[in-house]
Design a protein around this motif. Structure first.
Motif, PDB file in Angstrom:
ATOM      1  N   GLU A  66      26.378  41.529  30.164  1.00  0.00           N
ATOM      2  CA  GLU A  66      27.728  41.961  29.812  1.00  0.00           C
ATOM      3  C   GLU A  66      28.527  42.232  31.078  1.00  0.00           C
ATOM      4  O   GLU A  66      27.982  42.630  32.106  1.00  0.00           O
ATOM      5  N   VAL A  67      29.824  41.997  31.013  1.00  0.00           N
ATOM      6  CA  VAL A  67      30.721  42.329  32.115  1.00  0.00           C
ATOM      7  C   VAL A  67      32.062  42.740  31.526  1.00  0.00           C
ATOM      8  O   VAL A  67      32.426  42.308  30.412  1.00  0.00           O
ATOM      9  N   ARG A  68      32.786  43.578  32.247  1.00  0.00           N
ATOM     10  CA  ARG A  68      34.128  44.002  31.828  1.00  0.00           C
ATOM     11  C   ARG A  68      35.152  43.360  32.752  1.00  0.00           C
ATOM     12  O   ARG A  68      35.035  43.461  33.976  1.00  0.00           O
ATOM     13  N   VAL A  69      36.140  42.726  32.155  1.00  0.00           N
ATOM     14  CA  VAL A  69      37.159  41.987  32.902  1.00  0.00           C
ATOM     15  C   VAL A  69      38.477  42.752  32.822  1.00  0.00           C
ATOM     16  O   VAL A  69      39.066  42.877  31.743  1.00  0.00           O
ATOM     17  N   PRO A  70      38.977  43.311  33.938  1.00  0.00           N
ATOM     18  CA  PRO A  70      40.236  44.055  33.907  1.00  0.00           C
ATOM     19  C   PRO A  70      41.439  43.132  33.673  1.00  0.00           C
ATOM     20  O   PRO A  70      41.503  42.019  34.203  1.00  0.00           O
ATOM     21  N   ILE A  71      42.383  43.606  32.873  1.00  0.00           N
ATOM     22  CA  ILE A  71      43.658  42.912  32.681  1.00  0.00           C
ATOM     23  C   ILE A  71      44.774  43.945  32.793  1.00  0.00           C
ATOM     24  O   ILE A  71      44.599  45.113  32.435  1.00  0.00           O
ATOM     25  N   THR A  72      45.919  43.523  33.311  1.00  0.00           N
ATOM     26  CA  THR A  72      47.064  44.411  33.478  1.00  0.00           C
ATOM     27  C   THR A  72      48.323  43.715  32.983  1.00  0.00           C
ATOM     28  O   THR A  72      48.399  42.486  32.928  1.00  0.00           O
ATOM     29  N   ALA A  73      49.319  44.515  32.634  1.00  0.00           N
ATOM     30  CA  ALA A  73      50.618  43.996  32.199  1.00  0.00           C
ATOM     31  C   ALA A  73      51.711  44.672  33.013  1.00  0.00           C
ATOM     32  O   ALA A  73      51.683  45.898  33.190  1.00  0.00           O
TER      33      ALA A  73
END
Length: 281
Positions: free
Chosen positions: A220-227
């Motif tokens: 598993e991995v967490r992928v950061p996203i921003t707006a």
């Protein structure tokens, strides 16, 4: 509308009553056509789909005086392969397109076509796919020879040695905010390759961190996203790609898409500045 002057001459800037030219004037009408974004620079896009999996490309609309929604339709796919399309929304020029091959689909290659349909008032506009193939390049990758085709190429190949998904988030991404997408992988026995995750396309104003990897001992991995503050409001498809090692080199596949809701923040907050003296509270 109005009076126009047309002046015609040859490359030697000569002319006479014996030099005759035909001038045709035509009003420009709303129109558009379609192309596929390059997956690798200077290489024509070929969509390689693993049996039982997805792969994705980005369809770009070249608009001329037409800014409305464009619906896409894909034809010419072989048996066992289907397309998942998303309308190119008003004012936007591109959108991802996914091809999916059913499990046990035999290896095959095919040429497929993409057509677009839009409305300008009461008129229905149609746009066709054009692929530019740069066959010979010169200094600085300047194109010296190339051809245009009206179809694109795809293949169905070996199944991927894993199952991988991006988890649908339950809450929206807010303007000026961030969150993390969870990617989970279930590996086939004997496969322990490192996986690289990246997005094939981002909604307007949204950034996806393309540096995340899943090591051989991880699932598993967490992928950061921003707006940012001007991110496009509404629901947008998110399509992530995974690169994985094979005996013949690095292969790429797409994960099933999720829908990301982008909304306005419900409140703003800030931390006030506070000053204090040593020994005081």
């Amino acid at each position: 509308d109005g009076v126009h002057t047309v002046r015609v001459m040859d490359h030697l800037r000569s002319g006479s009553p014996l030099h005759v030219y035909a001038v045709q004037v035509q009003l420009r009408e709303p129109s558009f056509d379609l192309e596929l974004n390059e997956l690798r620079r200077y290489e024509t896009t070929v969509v390689a789909v693993p049996a039982g999996g997805y792969n994705a490309v980005v369809v770009r609309a070249r608009r001329d005086r037409f800014g409305e929604d464009i619906d896409l339709d894909v034809t010419g796919l072989p048996s066992g392969v289907s397309a998942l399309t998303f309308p190119i929304p008003k004012g936007r020029s591109d959108m991802p397109l996914l091809l999916h091959a059913k499990p046990n689909t035999e290896p095959v290659a095919a040429l497929f076509d993409i057509k677009g349909t839009g409305k300008a008032g009461d008129r229905v506009l149609n746009g066709d796919l054009t692929q530019r193939h740069k066959l010979v390049g010169g200094q600085g990758q300047r194109e010296m020879w190339g051809i245009d085709t009206d179809r694109a190429a795809m293949t169905v190949g070996d199944p991927a040695p894993m199952k991988i998904e991006v988890v649908q988030p339950k809450t929206p991404l807010l303007r000026r905010g961030s969150k993390e997408l969870v990617v989970r992988v279930q590996r086939d026995e004997g496969f322990d390759g490192t996986l690289s995750i990246r997005s094939v396309w981002n909604p307007p104003g949204v950034r996806v961190d393309n540096s995340r990897r899943i090591a051989k001992d991880q699932s598993e991995v967490r992928v950061p996203i921003t707006a940012n503050g001007n991110a496009g409001l509404g629901e947008w498809p998110i399509v992530l790609l995974v690169n994985y090692p094979t005996k013949r080199g690095t292969a790429t596949m797409a994960m099933a898409p999720i829908q990301l809701a982008v909304e306005e923040p419900v409140f703003n907050y800030s931390f006030p500045r506070i000053a204090g003296e040593l020994g005081s509270e």
